[in-house]
Each structure stands twice: as structure tokens, then as C-alpha cells.
Design a protein around this motif. Structure first.
Motif, mmCIF file in Angstrom:
data_model
loop_
_atom_site.group_PDB
_atom_site.id
_atom_site.type_symbol
_atom_site.label_atom_id
_atom_site.label_comp_id
_atom_site.label_asym_id
_atom_site.label_seq_id
_atom_site.Cartn_x
_atom_site.Cartn_y
_atom_site.Cartn_z
ATOM 1 N N ASP A 1 -4.767 -1.029 -1.204
ATOM 2 C CA ASP A 1 -5.896 -1.967 -1.291
ATOM 3 C C ASP A 1 -6.649 -1.780 -2.601
ATOM 4 O O ASP A 1 -7.047 -2.754 -3.259
ATOM 5 C CB ASP A 1 -6.851 -1.740 -0.116
ATOM 6 N N ARG A 2 -6.830 -0.536 -3.006
ATOM 7 C CA ARG A 2 -7.531 -0.234 -4.248
ATOM 8 C C ARG A 2 -6.742 -0.731 -5.462
ATOM 9 O O ARG A 2 -7.297 -1.303 -6.399
ATOM 10 C CB ARG A 2 -7.778 1.269 -4.352
ATOM 11 N N ALA A 3 -5.427 -0.526 -5.430
ATOM 12 C CA ALA A 3 -4.587 -0.939 -6.555
ATOM 13 C C ALA A 3 -4.511 -2.455 -6.675
ATOM 14 O O ALA A 3 -4.513 -2.999 -7.784
ATOM 15 C CB ALA A 3 -3.181 -0.350 -6.386
ATOM 16 N N VAL A 4 -4.456 -3.157 -5.534
ATOM 17 C CA VAL A 4 -4.432 -4.628 -5.563
ATOM 18 C C VAL A 4 -5.739 -5.170 -6.139
ATOM 19 O O VAL A 4 -5.736 -6.079 -6.974
ATOM 20 C CB VAL A 4 -4.192 -5.192 -4.145
ATOM 21 N N ALA A 5 -6.841 -4.622 -5.690
ATOM 22 C CA ALA A 5 -8.150 -5.067 -6.200
ATOM 23 C C ALA A 5 -8.261 -4.829 -7.704
ATOM 24 O O ALA A 5 -8.764 -5.683 -8.458
ATOM 25 C CB ALA A 5 -9.272 -4.331 -5.468
ATOM 26 N N LYS A 6 -7.781 -3.703 -8.168
ATOM 27 C CA LYS A 6 -7.831 -3.387 -9.595
ATOM 28 C C LYS A 6 -6.930 -4.319 -10.399
ATOM 29 O O LYS A 6 -7.286 -4.782 -11.489
ATOM 30 C CB LYS A 6 -7.402 -1.940 -9.807
ATOM 31 N N ALA A 7 -5.738 -4.614 -9.846
ATOM 32 C CA ALA A 7 -4.797 -5.501 -10.537
ATOM 33 C C ALA A 7 -5.360 -6.921 -10.629
ATOM 34 O O ALA A 7 -5.224 -7.590 -11.662
ATOM 35 C CB ALA A 7 -3.454 -5.516 -9.809
ATOM 36 N N LEU A 8 -6.008 -7.384 -9.570
ATOM 37 C CA LEU A 8 -6.610 -8.716 -9.580
ATOM 38 C C LEU A 8 -7.755 -8.791 -10.577
ATOM 39 O O LEU A 8 -7.921 -9.797 -11.279
ATOM 40 C CB LEU A 8 -7.117 -9.078 -8.180
ATOM 41 N N SER B 1 2.423 -6.379 5.340
ATOM 42 C CA SER B 1 1.149 -6.727 5.975
ATOM 43 C C SER B 1 0.125 -7.185 4.945
ATOM 44 O O SER B 1 -0.575 -8.191 5.141
ATOM 45 C CB SER B 1 0.608 -5.513 6.750
ATOM 46 N N VAL B 2 0.034 -6.472 3.833
ATOM 47 C CA VAL B 2 -0.907 -6.836 2.770
ATOM 48 C C VAL B 2 -0.486 -8.140 2.115
ATOM 49 O O VAL B 2 -1.306 -9.014 1.828
ATOM 50 C CB VAL B 2 -0.998 -5.705 1.724
ATOM 51 N N SER B 3 0.810 -8.313 1.879
ATOM 52 C CA SER B 3 1.326 -9.490 1.188
ATOM 53 C C SER B 3 0.974 -10.778 1.921
ATOM 54 O O SER B 3 0.634 -11.797 1.298
ATOM 55 C CB SER B 3 2.847 -9.378 1.036
ATOM 56 N N ARG B 4 1.051 -10.773 3.259
ATOM 57 C CA ARG B 4 0.767 -11.978 4.041
ATOM 58 C C ARG B 4 -0.680 -12.449 3.872
ATOM 59 O O ARG B 4 -0.971 -13.639 4.017
ATOM 60 C CB ARG B 4 1.064 -11.715 5.518
ATOM 61 N N ALA B 5 -1.570 -11.528 3.553
ATOM 62 C CA ALA B 5 -2.986 -11.878 3.451
ATOM 63 C C ALA B 5 -3.414 -12.206 2.028
ATOM 64 O O ALA B 5 -4.585 -12.505 1.778
ATOM 65 C CB ALA B 5 -3.845 -10.721 3.980
#
Length: 206
Positions: free
Chosen positions: A195-202, A12-16
Motif C-alpha cells: 500500500d505504501r509503495a503504490v501510494a508513493k508510485a502514484l 486484491s490490491v489490483s482490483r481496487a
């Protein structure tokens, strides 16, 4: 052991995500899984304190985590084997596991802060000349245990004092619901951690 999957959340996260963000997803996924596993561990330990009667640090600290990696995004929250053996009836039911031929129930012997007999106490007690192990007929019936011969004192006759009673295994009534605790924490935690980990990685990739 049981398995909880987060594949649907990740898809779900990947598609967005953008192409850049999608490249960071494996690393972020591992971070989110590990953060969630840590939450599960804490919840399982707290549940032990609530359900069990004054569990020892050994029992509480038997909950451990094997972390996920980017290459292997699977974390394992488990109970170490020694503790798992005697905790299993508190999960699936049955009789408590005995570490000896009988359950040792302290009567007048001193116990530690967790209500347990100190290690090797029975051996130390039976090394005293006025202490013995045996079955004694009492008003309540035949009692097997560790007995101390008491001396005659003013107003009190000499007799026997039960130090430790030997009992058979009994049916466990408490339930830890290890699986249920894990599922609830996962449902409440993982998506926010991802969501937190993706934001931090970006943020670190820019």
C-alpha cells in the motif's frame, strides 16, 4: 530454500486500483517485496542472536538478500553457502557439522569474545615444546585433546593441563525456524509495504 507467495495480495490490491495506479503496480510490487525482504533479513538475524550462543558476525551477516525487480518480482532471502552448511542442523535437526575431525571444545585455552577458539590456535599451541596432542587417562575417563605440561611450583606438582578437548559431533537442540520467521514477517509486513509503495508510485506519476 522455501517459497512464500504474495500473488493473492497483489490481485486484491489490483482490483481496487484505477488504470493509472494499475500501471504503477509492477514497480510498486518490486519495491514492496524488497522492503519486506529487508524486514525478513533483519528478523532472521535477530532470531540467530536469540537462538544461537553468541553467534559471530560472520554467521549473522551470512543472511543476504537478492532483490526483486519490476521484470522479475521475486526476492530471495538466503543464507550464504558456507554458513548454511553448518546452520542446517539448527533448522532440520541432526548433529552439528564439524569443520575438522573433531569438535574443539576450549577448556583452559583463551577464546575470543564469541567463545570460540581463535583461528589456527591449536596449530600455534602444538608448536610449543611443552604442548602436545594425545589421549590421557583421567578420573573422568580417556580424554583426547591438546595438553600442556605444567612446571612444578610452590605447593603444586608438575602435571598436565587440558587446553582444548576433542569431542564428537553432538545432536543439535536449538531450532532457528527460519521458515516460520519468514512467514510471520511476510504476513505482518507485505500488505502495508505494498500500500505504501503504490501510494508513493502514484504520487511520483502525477
Amino acid at each position: 530454500m522455501f517459497t512464500l507467495s504474495v500473488r493473492s495480495d497483489i490481485r486484491s490490491v489490483s482490483r481496487a486500483l484505477s488504470d493509472l495506479a494499475r500501471k504503477q503496480l509492477p514497480f510498486a510490487t518490486a519495491q514492496a517485496i524488497n522492503a519486506t525482504a529487508a524486514r525478513v533479513k533483519e528478523a532472521e538475524q535477530e532470531n540467530m542472536r536469540k537462538v544461537l550462543d553468541a553467534p559471530t558476525p560472520f554467521t549473522v551477516n551470512s543472511v543476504a538478500v537478492k532483490k526483486a525487480t519490476r521484470a522479475n518480482p521475486v526476492a530471495l532471502v538466503y543464507v550464504k553457502p558456507v554458513a548454511a552448511a553448518y546452520l542446517l542442523p539448527y533448522e532440520i535437526g541432526g548433529t552439528n557439522k564439524l569443520n575438522s575431525h573433531a569438535l574443539l571444545k576450549p577448556i583452559s585455552a583463551k577464546v575470543n569474545q564469541y567463545g570460540n577458539l581463535p583461528r589456527n590456535l591449536v596449530k600455534r599451541l602444538t608448536g610449543k615444546p611443552n604442548v602436545f596432542v594425545g589421549k590421557i587417562q583421567t578420573k573422568a575417563g580417556l580424554v583426547d585433546g591438546v595438553w600442556q605440561r605444567t612446571k612444578k611450583t610452590r605447593g603444586k606438582r608438575a602435571g598436565l593441563k587440558l587446553m582444548v578437548k576433542f569431542e564428537d559431533a553432538h545432536v543439535v537442540k536449538q531450532r532457528l525456524d527460519y521458515r516460520g520467521v519468514g512467514k510471520r514477517v511476510l504476513a505482518a509486513t507485505f500488505r502495508a509495504e505494498l500500500d505504501r509503495a503504490v501510494a508513493k508510485a502514484l504520487a511520483s506519476a502525477r
